[in-house]
Design a protein around this motif. Structure first.
Motif, short mmCIF file in Angstrom:
data_model
loop_
_atom_site.label_atom_id
_atom_site.label_comp_id
_atom_site.label_asym_id
_atom_site.label_seq_id
_atom_site.Cartn_x
_atom_site.Cartn_y
_atom_site.Cartn_z
N THR A 52 -9.46 8.41 -7.81
CA THR A 52 -8.07 8.89 -7.71
C THR A 52 -7.27 8.29 -8.85
O THR A 52 -7.39 7.09 -9.15
N TYR A 53 -6.45 9.11 -9.47
CA TYR A 53 -5.60 8.66 -10.57
C TYR A 53 -4.15 8.63 -10.12
O TYR A 53 -3.69 9.53 -9.41
N ARG A 54 -3.44 7.59 -10.55
CA ARG A 54 -2.02 7.48 -10.19
C ARG A 54 -1.27 6.72 -11.27
O ARG A 54 -1.81 5.77 -11.86
N THR A 55 -0.05 7.14 -11.55
CA THR A 55 0.79 6.40 -12.50
C THR A 55 1.89 5.67 -11.74
O THR A 55 2.33 6.11 -10.68
N LEU A 56 2.31 4.55 -12.31
CA LEU A 56 3.39 3.75 -11.75
C LEU A 56 4.61 3.89 -12.65
O LEU A 56 4.57 3.52 -13.83
N GLU A 57 5.68 4.42 -12.11
CA GLU A 57 6.87 4.71 -12.89
C GLU A 57 7.46 3.44 -13.51
O GLU A 57 7.56 2.39 -12.87
N GLY A 58 7.82 3.55 -14.79
CA GLY A 58 8.49 2.46 -15.48
C GLY A 58 7.59 1.32 -15.91
O GLY A 58 8.07 0.35 -16.52
N GLN A 59 6.30 1.41 -15.63
CA GLN A 59 5.39 0.28 -15.92
C GLN A 59 4.66 0.46 -17.24
O GLN A 59 4.37 1.58 -17.67
N THR A 60 4.37 -0.68 -17.87
CA THR A 60 3.57 -0.74 -19.09
C THR A 60 2.29 -1.50 -18.78
O THR A 60 1.96 -1.73 -17.61
N HIS A 61 1.58 -1.90 -19.83
CA HIS A 61 0.34 -2.67 -19.61
C HIS A 61 0.63 -4.01 -18.94
O HIS A 61 -0.23 -4.54 -18.25
N MET A 62 1.84 -4.53 -19.12
CA MET A 62 2.27 -5.75 -18.44
C MET A 62 2.89 -5.35 -17.10
O MET A 62 4.10 -5.43 -16.91
N VAL A 63 2.05 -4.94 -16.18
CA VAL A 63 2.53 -4.36 -14.92
C VAL A 63 3.19 -5.42 -14.04
O VAL A 63 2.74 -6.56 -13.96
N ASP A 64 4.27 -5.03 -13.37
CA ASP A 64 5.01 -5.91 -12.48
C ASP A 64 4.27 -6.04 -11.15
O ASP A 64 4.04 -5.03 -10.47
N PRO A 65 3.89 -7.26 -10.73
CA PRO A 65 3.19 -7.44 -9.45
C PRO A 65 3.98 -6.88 -8.27
O PRO A 65 3.37 -6.42 -7.29
N GLU A 66 5.30 -6.91 -8.33
CA GLU A 66 6.12 -6.39 -7.24
C GLU A 66 5.92 -4.89 -7.07
O GLU A 66 6.00 -4.36 -5.96
N VAL A 67 5.68 -4.20 -8.16
CA VAL A 67 5.44 -2.76 -8.12
C VAL A 67 3.99 -2.45 -7.76
O VAL A 67 3.69 -1.54 -6.98
N LEU A 68 3.09 -3.24 -8.32
CA LEU A 68 1.65 -2.98 -8.14
C LEU A 68 1.15 -3.32 -6.74
O LEU A 68 0.33 -2.57 -6.17
N ALA A 69 1.59 -4.43 -6.19
CA ALA A 69 1.03 -4.94 -4.93
C ALA A 69 1.08 -3.93 -3.78
O ALA A 69 0.07 -3.74 -3.08
N PRO A 70 2.20 -3.26 -3.53
CA PRO A 70 2.22 -2.31 -2.41
C PRO A 70 1.23 -1.16 -2.59
O PRO A 70 0.66 -0.67 -1.61
N VAL A 71 1.04 -0.73 -3.81
CA VAL A 71 0.11 0.37 -4.09
C VAL A 71 -1.32 -0.08 -3.79
O VAL A 71 -2.10 0.63 -3.15
N LEU A 72 -1.66 -1.28 -4.25
CA LEU A 72 -3.00 -1.81 -3.98
C LEU A 72 -3.21 -2.05 -2.49
O LEU A 72 -4.27 -1.74 -1.95
N ALA A 73 -2.20 -2.60 -1.84
CA ALA A 73 -2.33 -2.90 -0.41
C ALA A 73 -2.59 -1.63 0.39
O ALA A 73 -3.45 -1.61 1.29
N GLU A 74 -1.88 -0.57 0.06
CA GLU A 74 -2.09 0.71 0.76
C GLU A 74 -3.51 1.23 0.54
O GLU A 74 -4.18 1.68 1.48
N PHE A 75 -3.97 1.15 -0.70
CA PHE A 75 -5.31 1.64 -1.04
C PHE A 75 -6.39 0.81 -0.35
O PHE A 75 -7.30 1.35 0.30
N PHE A 76 -6.30 -0.51 -0.46
CA PHE A 76 -7.33 -1.37 0.13
C PHE A 76 -7.36 -1.26 1.64
O PHE A 76 -8.42 -1.26 2.27
N ALA A 77 -6.17 -1.15 2.27
CA ALA A 77 -6.12 -1.04 3.73
C ALA A 77 -6.76 0.26 4.21
O ALA A 77 -7.36 0.30 5.29
N SER A 78 -6.65 1.31 3.41
CA SER A 78 -7.20 2.60 3.82
C SER A 78 -8.72 2.63 3.77
O SER A 78 -9.34 3.53 4.32
N GLN A 79 -9.32 1.62 3.12
CA GLN A 79 -10.78 1.59 2.97
C GLN A 79 -11.44 0.58 3.89
O GLN A 79 -12.65 0.38 3.83
N VAL A 80 -10.68 -0.10 4.73
CA VAL A 80 -11.24 -1.10 5.64
C VAL A 80 -11.92 -0.42 6.82
O VAL A 80 -11.34 0.49 7.42
#
Length: 260
Positions: free
Chosen positions: A232-260
């Motif tokens: 699955t491909y997804r872009t994070l609005e306003g982010q560069t290669h120096m991604v903000d953990p505050e923006v990234l963490a909820p996206v990862l949490a949702e993805f990882f939780a869906s695979q448990v």
């Protein structure tokens, strides 16, 4: 790092584990240690047991010659074992290439998320080969500063910014882990999207890119997702290669939780 584990070849790896829940291992990219992803770990620890580690040759982890990408996959296998025998993986930049290779190698991985693994989905093999040759020569001659400069040039950093970096307090630390640039170079292979290898991954893959990053990085990230059977491909609005953990963490949490 307050814990240690031993990889298959005897290398001691330093790591930290925080939080409770399904295990997630975070893999840092080039010129970085586990401290780079520690802010992300803190934001994921509410719902997951998060492992942050220093890759071999960095920070508090040891190293054992000769290097091979397979040894770093074995490092992840050792960390997954300490996590209880199964984990999700997240890798940023070239750390993403290592996480994907670990999944393709058949480690007990539930899912993999990567952020802007800097493959190319077009030519560029000649430029990549030149970088490898120059990097190998600089490291063989002990010119660690030149090796760091080669890498920063490859990332697109302007010459004047590199010159300023050489005068900064952080430069000594960058030179200290300069030999591991060869490791990340090996992990990246020829620099092209390893479509056949990615096609062998049997678990879900989330490939993320910043909407404000260069177009080629977004294109390469999309190619990673398209090459993995469950990608699955997804872009994070306003982010560069120096991604903000505050923006990234909820996206990862949702993805990882869906695979448990």
């Amino acid at each position: 790092m307050d814990k240690q584990t031993i990889s298959r070849d005897g290398t001691t790896l330093a790591y930290e584990r925080t939080g409770q829940g399904p295990a997630v291992v975070l893999v840092s990219g080039a010129m970085s240690t586990g401290a780079t992803v520690a802010p992300l770990a803190a934001r994921l620890s509410n719902g997951f047991s998060v492992i942050v580690y220093d890759r071999r040759g960095r920070g508090e982890s040891d190293d054992t010659a000769p290097y091979a990408v397979a040894r770093e996959v074995e490092d992840l296998a050792a960390l997954i074992k300490t996590a209880g025998g199964e984990a999700a993986l997240y890798g940023i930049s070239s750390g993403g290439a290592l996480a994907l290779e670990a999944a393709a190698s058949g480690l007990p991985v539930r899912s993999v998320a990567v952020y802007e693994t800097p493959f190319a989905d077009y030519g560029g093999a000649e430029e990549r080969a030149e970088y490898t040759r120059n990097l190998t020569e600089a490291l063989a001659q002990g010119r660690r500063g030149d090796a760091v400069e080669l890498f920063l040039t490859l990332t697109g950093l302007a010459p004047e910014m590199i010159a300023n970096a050489r005068q900064s307090p952080m430069w000594a630390g960058m030179e200290a882990i300069a030999p591991t640039l060869a490791y990340d170079d090996a992990v990246m292979g020829d620099g092209l999207v390893p479509r056949d290898r990615l096609a062998s991954i049997t678990v879900p893959v989330l490939a993320l890119a910043g909407a404000a990053s260069p177009e080629w990085l977004r294109r390469a990230t999309r190619a990673v997702a398209e090459s993995a059977p469950q990608g699955t491909y997804r872009t994070l609005e306003g982010q560069t290669h120096m991604v903000d953990p505050e923006v990234l963490a909820p996206v990862l949490a949702e993805f990882f939780a869906s695979q448990v």
